[in-house]
Design a protein around this motif. Structure first.
Motif, PDB file in Angstrom:
ATOM      1  N   LYS A  72       0.838  -1.203   0.000  1.00  0.00           N
ATOM      2  CA  LYS A  72       0.000   0.000   0.000  1.00  0.00           C
ATOM      3  C   LYS A  72       0.869   1.247   0.000  1.00  0.00           C
ATOM      4  N   LEU A  73       1.908   1.261   0.829  1.00  0.00           N
ATOM      5  CA  LEU A  73       2.824   2.402   0.839  1.00  0.00           C
ATOM      6  C   LEU A  73       3.500   2.548  -0.518  1.00  0.00           C
ATOM      7  N   LYS A  74       3.904   1.445  -1.118  1.00  0.00           N
ATOM      8  CA  LYS A  74       4.585   1.486  -2.413  1.00  0.00           C
ATOM      9  C   LYS A  74       3.678   2.106  -3.480  1.00  0.00           C
ATOM     10  N   GLU A  75       2.417   1.697  -3.498  1.00  0.00           N
ATOM     11  CA  GLU A  75       1.468   2.238  -4.473  1.00  0.00           C
ATOM     12  C   GLU A  75       1.246   3.730  -4.253  1.00  0.00           C
ATOM     13  N   GLU A  76       1.099   4.130  -2.986  1.00  0.00           N
ATOM     14  CA  GLU A  76       0.867   5.537  -2.675  1.00  0.00           C
ATOM     15  C   GLU A  76       2.103   6.383  -2.973  1.00  0.00           C
ATOM     16  N   PHE A  77       3.287   5.825  -2.730  1.00  0.00           N
ATOM     17  CA  PHE A  77       4.523   6.566  -3.011  1.00  0.00           C
ATOM     18  C   PHE A  77       4.692   6.771  -4.513  1.00  0.00           C
ATOM     19  N   GLU A  79       2.285   7.295  -6.644  1.00  0.00           N
ATOM     20  CA  GLU A  79       1.441   8.442  -6.983  1.00  0.00           C
ATOM     21  C   GLU A  79       2.054   9.744  -6.481  1.00  0.00           C
ATOM     22  N   LEU A  80       2.748   9.698  -5.333  1.00  0.00           N
ATOM     23  CA  LEU A  80       3.420  10.884  -4.820  1.00  0.00           C
ATOM     24  C   LEU A  80       4.503  11.355  -5.785  1.00  0.00           C
ATOM     25  N   CYS A  81       5.288  10.422  -6.310  1.00  0.00           N
ATOM     26  CA  CYS A  81       6.359  10.783  -7.243  1.00  0.00           C
ATOM     27  C   CYS A  81       5.788  11.432  -8.501  1.00  0.00           C
ATOM     28  N   ILE A  82       4.685  10.885  -8.994  1.00  0.00           N
ATOM     29  CA  ILE A  82       4.032  11.461 -10.176  1.00  0.00           C
ATOM     30  C   ILE A  82       3.549  12.881  -9.867  1.00  0.00           C
ATOM     31  N   SER A  83       2.975  13.059  -8.669  1.00  0.00           N
ATOM     32  CA  SER A  83       2.494  14.381  -8.269  1.00  0.00           C
ATOM     33  C   SER A  83       3.652  15.360  -8.110  1.00  0.00           C
ATOM     34  N   TYR A 114      -1.141   6.096   4.546  1.00  0.00           N
ATOM     35  CA  TYR A 114       0.273   6.022   4.896  1.00  0.00           C
ATOM     36  C   TYR A 114       1.052   7.214   4.338  1.00  0.00           C
ATOM     37  N   ILE A 115       0.805   7.529   3.071  1.00  0.00           N
ATOM     38  CA  ILE A 115       1.606   8.567   2.419  1.00  0.00           C
ATOM     39  C   ILE A 115       1.330   9.933   3.020  1.00  0.00           C
TER      40      ILE A 115
END
Length: 254
Positions: A72-77, A79-83, A114-115
């Motif tokens: 879950k953290l990996k998936e959210e991270f 999206e953070l990098c894309i943002s 998490y993110i």
């Protein structure tokens, strides 16, 4: 959900069950133990000797929940990098991009994700003059995730060398997104095999139960004689060993 924490920070490669989780999974474990004792020994009293099975059972549960929170953290991270790449392309600095990305991530995943929790920690450290690269490096250590570690290392090198941070973040976001898509496909293939394994685990129990209830006289000798109980004990040990071996084989890191 109860993750392992250190000074209020989540350690993602560890997982500690909460009281409610212990209770919920404990009830399920007791039902499983009673089921095994009934199928293999036709006696609920035998469950007393089968309770040690709960030890590997809880280990499996903890590992499963730990992997779930890491994914879950990996998936959210990702999206953070894309943002972050989008915000920096719009002219924001990396620090201000983090602030803008927090708003976007809170809308996408919620403030309890998490993110968002990690971004709050990073923003708090920025106010205390702790650099963004050091904050993400600390997150990488706690996450145990290779993608976050590589991102923190590349970001630190880019900040020190004065390189193209926008290009670095954009490239990292693209690489993480491509890897995430590949991992998703691999998990889809693995999930099919895991379902097949689950069916194979159930079939022996169904067969014994069918014989037990359709022709009870055939199983009487297995339940009421010493030799029969020993044979059923051997079968039970083989079944548990096969179950654990099957799980080990299917534990493919992606």
């Amino acid at each position: 959900m109860s993750s392992s924490k250190n000074d209020g920070l989540i350690i993602y490669n560890l997982y500690e069950l909460s009281f409610i989780e212990y209770f919920r999974y404990g009830i399920l474990g007791i039902v499983i133990v009673f089921g095994f004792s009934n199928i293999f020994y036709d006696s609920l009293l035998a469950s007393v000797f089968l309770f040690p099975v709960l030890i590997p059972y809880f280990r499996i549960i903890k590992k499963k929940l730990c992997i779930r929170q890491q994914n879950k953290l990996k998936e959210e991270f990702k999206e953070l990098c894309i943002s972050l790449a989008a915000q920096m392309s719009a002219g924001y600095s990396i620090e201000n991009s983090v602030k803008e990305s927090y708003v976007e991530m809170s809308e996408l995943y919620g403030t309890d994700s998490y993110i968002c929790k990690e971004l709050k920690v990073i923003l708090g450290k920025l106010k205390n003059n702790i650099s963004i690269e050091d904050s993400i490096a600390q997150l990488a250590i706690r996450s145990g995730n290779q993608d976050i570690r590589l991102f923190s290392e590349v970001l630190a090198i880019g900040k020190r060398s004065g390189g193209d941070l926008i290009g670095i973040v954009r490239s990292a976001a693209l690489n993480i997104a491509e890897k995430a898509d590949a991992e998703r496909e691999i998990r889809s293939i693995i999930s099919e095999k895991q379902f097949e394994q689950m069916i194979m685990n159930i079939i022996p129990l169904v067969m014994i139960s069918y014989v037990k209830f359709s022709s009870p006289e055939m199983m009487t000798v297995m339940y009421q004689t010493t030799a029969g109980r020993m044979i059923m004990s051997v079968c039970f040990v083989i079944y548990i060993a096969a179950f654990l071996l099957g799980r080990k084989i299917m534990e493919i890191e992606v």
